[in-house]
Design a protein around this motif. Sequence first.
Motif, short mmCIF file in Angstrom:
data_model
loop_
_atom_site.label_atom_id
_atom_site.label_comp_id
_atom_site.label_asym_id
_atom_site.label_seq_id
_atom_site.Cartn_x
_atom_site.Cartn_y
_atom_site.Cartn_z
N GLY A 31 0.76 -1.28 -0.18
CA GLY A 31 -0.16 0.08 -0.13
C GLY A 31 0.71 1.27 -0.07
N ASP A 71 -3.35 4.77 -0.98
CA ASP A 71 -4.10 3.96 -0.04
C ASP A 71 -4.32 4.21 1.34
N THR A 103 -11.56 7.23 5.21
CA THR A 103 -11.82 6.17 4.29
C THR A 103 -10.76 4.96 4.62
N THR A 112 -9.45 1.49 3.01
CA THR A 112 -9.05 0.72 1.89
C THR A 112 -8.44 -0.76 2.45
N ARG A 113 -9.35 -1.71 1.83
CA ARG A 113 -8.59 -3.11 2.42
C ARG A 113 -7.84 -3.56 1.33
N THR A 152 -5.98 -3.15 6.65
CA THR A 152 -6.81 -2.31 6.40
C THR A 152 -6.04 -0.81 6.52
N TYR A 175 -5.87 3.54 5.99
CA TYR A 175 -6.77 4.59 6.34
C TYR A 175 -6.23 5.88 5.81
#
Length: 99
Positions: free
Chosen positions: A33, A38, A70, A72-73, A78, A80
């Motif tokens: 990420g 991300d 928000t 994002t996986r 996860t 943020y």
Amino acid sequence: MSAAAKALSSERRQQVLKWLVDPIANFPPQHTGNLVKDGVCVGFIADKLGIAQPSATSQMKILQEAGLVTPTRIAQWTFYKRDEAGIKKALSELSALLN
């Protein structure tokens, strides 16, 4: 507005939102990420706050439900990032309440 007010009532959550303004300056590089695109892995947020990952996840869930971040996986992680539109909306609602 109550969800945003509740989310912002915690100094920890306020601090996370401040760190997420500039994730590159505030968090180490991630193997998975992109910090900007991300978001920041919840594990890094937990480490920086000095709390367990499940506690950090709970804190981030409150910010998410308030529309301030928000998720994002990616794989099992996860990430943020700030939801600038949600933050702008919360600021507008707060301003309307106080004026």
